[in-house]
Write a protein that holds these residues in place. Structure first.
Motif, PDB file in Angstrom:
ATOM      1  N   SER A  78      59.667   3.355  31.021  1.00 36.15           N
ATOM      2  CA  SER A  78      59.139   4.079  30.014  1.00 36.15           C
ATOM      3  C   SER A  78      57.716   3.648  29.793  1.00 36.15           C
ATOM      4  CB  SER A  78      59.901   3.607  28.622  1.00 36.15           C
ATOM      5  OG  SER A  78      59.399   2.401  28.361  1.00 36.15           O
ATOM      6  N   GLU A  79      56.989   2.512  30.475  1.00 35.82           N
ATOM      7  CA  GLU A  79      55.791   2.014  30.391  1.00 35.82           C
ATOM      8  C   GLU A  79      54.897   3.324  31.161  1.00 35.82           C
ATOM      9  OE1 GLU A  79      52.710  -0.042  28.946  1.00 35.82           O
ATOM     10  OE2 GLU A  79      54.927  -0.518  28.515  1.00 35.82           O
ATOM     11  N   ALA A  80      53.754   3.461  30.147  1.00 33.00           N
ATOM     12  CA  ALA A  80      52.765   4.590  30.607  1.00 33.00           C
ATOM     13  C   ALA A  80      51.496   3.767  30.673  1.00 33.00           C
ATOM     14  CB  ALA A  80      52.828   5.816  29.877  1.00 33.00           C
ATOM     15  N   THR A  81      50.737   4.239  31.528  1.00 30.44           N
ATOM     16  CA  THR A  81      49.444   3.810  31.458  1.00 30.44           C
ATOM     17  C   THR A  81      48.370   5.332  31.602  1.00 30.44           C
ATOM     18  OG1 THR A  81      49.143   3.913  33.939  1.00 30.44           O
ATOM     19  CG2 THR A  81      49.687   1.872  32.877  1.00 30.44           C
ATOM     20  N   TYR A  82      47.400   5.061  30.616  1.00 30.76           N
ATOM     21  CA  TYR A  82      46.625   6.351  30.569  1.00 30.76           C
ATOM     22  C   TYR A  82      45.011   6.196  31.116  1.00 30.76           C
ATOM     23  CZ  TYR A  82      50.138   7.479  27.283  1.00 30.76           C
ATOM     24  OH  TYR A  82      51.521   7.910  26.556  1.00 30.76           O
ATOM     25  N   GLY A 103      44.729  11.310  32.286  1.00 31.35           N
ATOM     26  CA  GLY A 103      45.795  11.189  33.109  1.00 31.35           C
ATOM     27  C   GLY A 103      46.721  10.233  32.152  1.00 31.35           C
ATOM     28  N   ILE A 104      48.211  10.454  32.745  1.00 34.27           N
ATOM     29  CA  ILE A 104      49.278   9.692  32.305  1.00 34.27           C
ATOM     30  C   ILE A 104      50.047   9.101  33.548  1.00 34.27           C
ATOM     31  CG2 ILE A 104      50.352  11.586  31.519  1.00 34.27           C
ATOM     32  CD1 ILE A 104      52.036   9.560  29.721  1.00 34.27           C
ATOM     33  N   ARG A 105      50.115   8.041  33.799  1.00 33.45           N
ATOM     34  CA  ARG A 105      50.935   7.723  35.201  1.00 33.45           C
ATOM     35  C   ARG A 105      52.261   6.681  34.357  1.00 33.45           C
ATOM     36  NH1 ARG A 105      47.348   5.566  38.362  1.00 33.45           N
ATOM     37  NH2 ARG A 105      47.193   7.358  39.753  1.00 33.45           N
ATOM     38  N   THR A 106      53.242   7.031  34.857  1.00 38.54           N
ATOM     39  CA  THR A 106      54.721   6.301  34.723  1.00 38.54           C
ATOM     40  C   THR A 106      55.215   5.637  35.983  1.00 38.54           C
ATOM     41  OG1 THR A 106      56.294   7.992  34.840  1.00 38.54           O
ATOM     42  CG2 THR A 106      54.998   7.628  32.611  1.00 38.54           C
ATOM     43  N   PRO A 107      56.121   4.949  35.954  1.00 43.17           N
ATOM     44  CA  PRO A 107      56.754   4.493  37.327  1.00 43.17           C
ATOM     45  C   PRO A 107      57.123   5.636  37.869  1.00 43.17           C
ATOM     46  CG  PRO A 107      57.122   2.912  35.524  1.00 43.17           C
ATOM     47  CD  PRO A 107      56.752   4.080  35.081  1.00 43.17           C
ATOM     48  N   ARG A 108      57.612   6.791  37.212  1.00 41.92           N
ATOM     49  CA  ARG A 108      58.198   7.843  38.100  1.00 41.92           C
ATOM     50  C   ARG A 108      57.320   8.968  38.221  1.00 41.92           C
ATOM     51  NH1 ARG A 108      63.450   7.223  38.587  1.00 41.92           N
ATOM     52  NH2 ARG A 108      63.890   9.381  38.731  1.00 41.92           N
ATOM     53  N   SER A 109      56.254   9.378  37.474  1.00 50.88           N
ATOM     54  CA  SER A 109      55.599  10.501  37.545  1.00 50.88           C
ATOM     55  C   SER A 109      54.008  10.028  37.009  1.00 50.88           C
ATOM     56  CB  SER A 109      55.933  11.341  36.778  1.00 50.88           C
ATOM     57  OG  SER A 109      55.753  11.163  35.417  1.00 50.88           O
ATOM     58  N   HIS A 110      53.049  10.987  37.711  1.00 54.55           N
ATOM     59  CA  HIS A 110      51.722  10.865  37.417  1.00 54.55           C
ATOM     60  C   HIS A 110      51.215  12.354  37.103  1.00 54.55           C
ATOM     61  CE1 HIS A 110      47.243   9.998  38.960  1.00 54.55           C
ATOM     62  NE2 HIS A 110      47.443   9.943  37.420  1.00 54.55           N
ATOM     63  N   TYR A 122      52.556  14.705  40.041  1.00 53.01           N
ATOM     64  CA  TYR A 122      53.317  13.993  41.266  1.00 53.01           C
ATOM     65  C   TYR A 122      54.385  13.411  40.789  1.00 53.01           C
ATOM     66  CZ  TYR A 122      48.711  14.876  43.035  1.00 53.01           C
ATOM     67  OH  TYR A 122      47.333  15.463  43.489  1.00 53.01           O
ATOM     68  N   ASP A 123      55.669  13.542  41.394  1.00 58.60           N
ATOM     69  CA  ASP A 123      56.611  12.861  41.643  1.00 58.60           C
ATOM     70  C   ASP A 123      56.786  11.548  42.440  1.00 58.60           C
ATOM     71  OD1 ASP A 123      59.348  11.634  41.816  1.00 58.60           O
ATOM     72  OD2 ASP A 123      60.280  13.720  41.824  1.00 58.60           O
ATOM     73  N   ARG A 124      56.468  10.392  41.561  1.00 60.31           N
ATOM     74  CA  ARG A 124      55.961   9.080  42.149  1.00 60.31           C
ATOM     75  C   ARG A 124      57.281   8.445  42.780  1.00 60.31           C
ATOM     76  NH1 ARG A 124      53.229   5.011  39.175  1.00 60.31           N
ATOM     77  NH2 ARG A 124      52.389   4.074  41.280  1.00 60.31           N
ATOM     78  N   VAL A 125      58.441   9.042  42.577  1.00 53.22           N
ATOM     79  CA  VAL A 125      59.485   8.360  43.347  1.00 53.22           C
ATOM     80  C   VAL A 125      59.863   8.918  44.747  1.00 53.22           C
ATOM     81  CG1 VAL A 125      62.071   7.965  43.215  1.00 53.22           C
ATOM     82  CG2 VAL A 125      60.846   7.963  41.088  1.00 53.22           C
ATOM     83  N   VAL A 126      59.698  10.281  44.689  1.00 56.99           N
ATOM     84  CA  VAL A 126      59.747  10.656  46.316  1.00 56.99           C
ATOM     85  C   VAL A 126      58.379  10.724  46.836  1.00 56.99           C
ATOM     86  CG1 VAL A 126      61.929  12.039  45.627  1.00 56.99           C
ATOM     87  CG2 VAL A 126      59.665  13.097  45.316  1.00 56.99           C
ATOM     88  N   ASP A 127      57.426  10.704  46.242  1.00 58.65           N
ATOM     89  CA  ASP A 127      56.069  10.707  46.729  1.00 58.65           C
ATOM     90  C   ASP A 127      55.091   9.662  46.185  1.00 58.65           C
ATOM     91  OD1 ASP A 127      53.640  11.831  47.898  1.00 58.65           O
ATOM     92  OD2 ASP A 127      53.423  13.340  46.511  1.00 58.65           O
TER      93      ASP A 127
END
Length: 183
Positions: A78-82, A103-110, A122-127
């Motif tokens: 749930s932690e997001a960086t902006y 931008g907002i980036r989480t461990p799962r998406s950007h 972007y789906d950071r899990v698969v990409d």
């Protein structure tokens, strides 16, 4: 680097993912890796905690000390960086992304919102290298969620007019100057 050149060109993973190394043998265990993303705003609260100084004022960031001392990873996703990048549209620099980016980036998406309408998701899990922009595809629900979170952050931090045409308000100009993004 996503076909772009120079620094301050985008909010891509190559531009924004910079390792933070901290060494303080008396207070932190050696070799510990914190998986949760850190931001520049987290450095001051971390240094103050390590020095045993009570800031006595609210801070925007969160100390990383407890995460560095933890024996197990506590990343719940749930932690997001902006982030943001402010730049006027300039046709001479076609090798950079023009205009303001948020931008907002989480461990799962950007998700990256662009003033020019060239948004990215972007789906950071698969990409994890963020090579395949999924914006406008089958990710409408995830994109809408990221857009809402980014908009809430934007309003909470006084960036309501960032990306709009016309002059920047005084408060936004001072904030950009304070962090080195404007003269």
């Amino acid at each position: 680097e996503h076909g772009l050149a120079n620094h301050f060109k985008s909010l891509s993973i190559e531009e924004t993912h910079v390792p933070l190394l901290v060494r303080y043998p008396a207070r932190l265990p050696a070799g510990r890796r914190v998986e949760r993303p850190a931001q520049l705003r987290d450095i001051l609260p971390s240094v103050l905690e390590l020095a045993g100084i009570d800031a006595r004022v609210p801070m925007d960031g969160t100390s990383l000390v407890s995460a560095a001392r933890a024996t197990t990873a506590g990343d719940d996703g749930s932690e997001a960086t902006y982030g943001f990048l402010f730049r006027e549209v300039d046709p001479e620099y076609s090798f950079t992304q023009p205009g303001t980016l948020l931008g907002i980036r989480t461990p799962r998406s950007h998700f990256v919102w662009s003033q020019t309408g060239r948004h990215e998701y972007y789906d950071r899990v698969v990409d994890p290298r963020e090579d395949k922009n999924l914006y406008g595809g089958d990710q409408a629900v995830a994109v809408a969620s990221a857009e809402r979170r980014l908009e809430a952050w934007r309003h909470a931090h006084g960036f309501e007019t960032l990306g709009e045409s016309g002059p920047i308000d005084r408060l936004t100009a001072e904030r950009l100057k304070a962090i080195g993004y404007a003269d």
